[in-house]
Scaffold this active site. Structure first.
Site, PDB file in Angstrom:
ATOM      1  N   HIS A  13      59.137  26.487  37.379  1.00 45.43           N
ATOM      2  CA  HIS A  13      59.380  25.620  36.273  1.00 45.43           C
ATOM      3  C   HIS A  13      57.965  25.854  35.744  1.00 45.43           C
ATOM      4  O   HIS A  13      57.039  26.040  36.063  1.00 45.43           O
ATOM      5  CB  HIS A  13      59.354  24.154  36.532  1.00 45.43           C
ATOM      6  CG  HIS A  13      60.787  23.928  37.221  1.00 45.43           C
ATOM      7  ND1 HIS A  13      60.952  23.345  38.355  1.00 45.43           N
ATOM      8  CD2 HIS A  13      62.306  24.129  36.918  1.00 45.43           C
ATOM      9  CE1 HIS A  13      62.168  22.971  38.802  1.00 45.43           C
ATOM     10  NE2 HIS A  13      62.888  23.601  37.966  1.00 45.43           N
ATOM     11  N   ASP A  48      55.495  23.891  37.191  1.00 49.10           N
ATOM     12  CA  ASP A  48      55.106  24.434  38.455  1.00 49.10           C
ATOM     13  C   ASP A  48      53.844  25.216  38.401  1.00 49.10           C
ATOM     14  O   ASP A  48      52.916  25.151  39.411  1.00 49.10           O
ATOM     15  CB  ASP A  48      56.453  25.178  39.200  1.00 49.10           C
ATOM     16  CG  ASP A  48      57.415  24.578  39.536  1.00 49.10           C
ATOM     17  OD1 ASP A  48      57.299  23.292  40.234  1.00 49.10           O
ATOM     18  OD2 ASP A  48      58.592  25.053  39.563  1.00 49.10           O
TER      19      ASP A  48
END
Ligand code: GLO
Ligand code: MG
Length: 344
Positions: A49, A52
């Site tokens: 993501h 992330d």
């Protein structure tokens, strides 16, 4: 032509075990420590993501975002890992409560598109052109909340803005029929592929098929894969398993229905999946009851099950299958497949 398989997963697949009815049951593992586990588990690809890679990205400037992402890329290089894709996490921000691209509020739609552009910046810095869109909240709880024609047009507008922002990115749409919404606008892979046709660059819109999402739509995952393969649009997969039509369970691949898993491996292998650099992603979660020291087994097990099923698939006598098809003796064909799975 057989498949060429290399494997990836996302940091969210090493999970603390929280569910809607209880808190986390395992300590969080820092992102950099997760990266160290990839190779040990037999994985070379990392799915991201945007946040992330760059936590708290909404508080950073574009330049800061890119420089943080470049530092993550150096960490990947250091460990011999490759970024497969980056996905904008559009479902957790207060501004996306009622959807990102399909929100009824133009200001909030603008936020979703701007965030997606930052996600593209991060992908480029991580060395990948692949963007995944899981359209989590692009749907409704009640039919009357949004206009379905307008919703599709708004998703296309967002896709077009991303395609225009960078000439090289490719967008893989991960369809899912429900959860967290009651109904989503892009429930199946046919819907995803169709969206591309409404943009000016359909050749840059493809699909990621998740086994559980196909099952939640009442479909066979290997048939969904076949549909995408026939369109040359199967650019990634999220293999896992699902016990009936419940919440999205993300079980270990093949752990519920081995034959269904075999058919997924088989179609990927038969149609040369991976020969254009596609990865086999495993979007699986450990059971909540699993102790912390053994909470990554689901990943290694999913890969092992895939490889064992690949061996089963490759051991099948294709001429015999063709003959049984020609004779229309499907009872015998079924017994042959079951026999192969039972090694008997
Ligand atoms: C949830 C999805 C989710 C996505 C991930 C990447 O149902 O499967 O895990 O795959 O956020 O976009
Ligand atoms: Mg997924």
């Amino acid at each position: 032509m057989g498949g060429t398989f290399r494997f990836s997963f996302g940091p969210w697949n090493i999970h603390e075990g929280a569910d809607p009815f209880g808190p986390q049951v395992r300590e969080s593992i820092a992102f950099n420590d997760k990266l160290k586990i990839y190779k040990e588990l037999g994985f070379d690809g990392v799915q991201f993501h945007d946040d992330d890679a760059v936590p708290e990205m909404n508080k950073l400037s574009q330049t800061q975002i890119i420089s943080e992402a470049k530092a993550v890329k150096a960490g990947l290089d250091d460990k011999g890992l490759t970024a497969e894709f980056v996905a904008p996490r559009l479902w957790e921000d207060p501004r996306t409560i009622d959807g990102g691209y399909t929100s009824n509020d133009p200001k909030l739609r603008e936020y979703a598109i701007e965030r997606s552009k930052r996600c593209i910046d991060i992908a480029k810095a991580l060395g990948t052109d692949n963007i995944v869109l899981w359209l989590a909240r692009e749907g409704t709880y009640i039919r009357e909340a949004k206009d379905s024609v307008g919703a599709v047009e708004k998703i296309v507008e967002a896709l077009q803005a991303m395609l225009d922002y960078d000439p090289d990115i490719r967008i893989m749409i991960e369809s899912k029929p429900n959860e967290p919404m009651d109904h989503t606008y892009i429930p199946t892979i046919g819907h995803a592929i169709g969206l591309g046709l409404l943009t000016t660059a359909p050749e840059r819109i493809g699909a990621l098929i998740e086994s559980a999402h196909a099952l939640l739509a009442g479909l066979d995952p290997s048939d969904e894969m076949g549909y995408a393969l026939a369109h040359k649009k199967l650019w990634s997969v999220h293999l896992n398993d699902q016990n009936g039509l419940k919440f999205d369970q993300d079980k270990t691949f093949g752990s519920v229905d081995l034959r269904r898993a075999l058919n997924q491996v088989r179609i990927l292998d038969q149609y040369g999946f991976g020969s254009n650099g596609e990865w086999v992603g495993l979007d699986v979660k450990a059971m909540r009851s699993q102790k912390a020291e053994v909470a990554c087994k689901h990943l290694a097990n999913s890969k092992n099950i895939f490889l064992k099923l690949l061996a089963v698939s490759r051991s099948l006598d294709e001429a015999k299958i063709e003959q049984l098809r020609a004779e229309r003796d499907y009872e015998e064909l079924e017994m042959y497949i079951i026999g192969a799975l039972l090694n008997k």
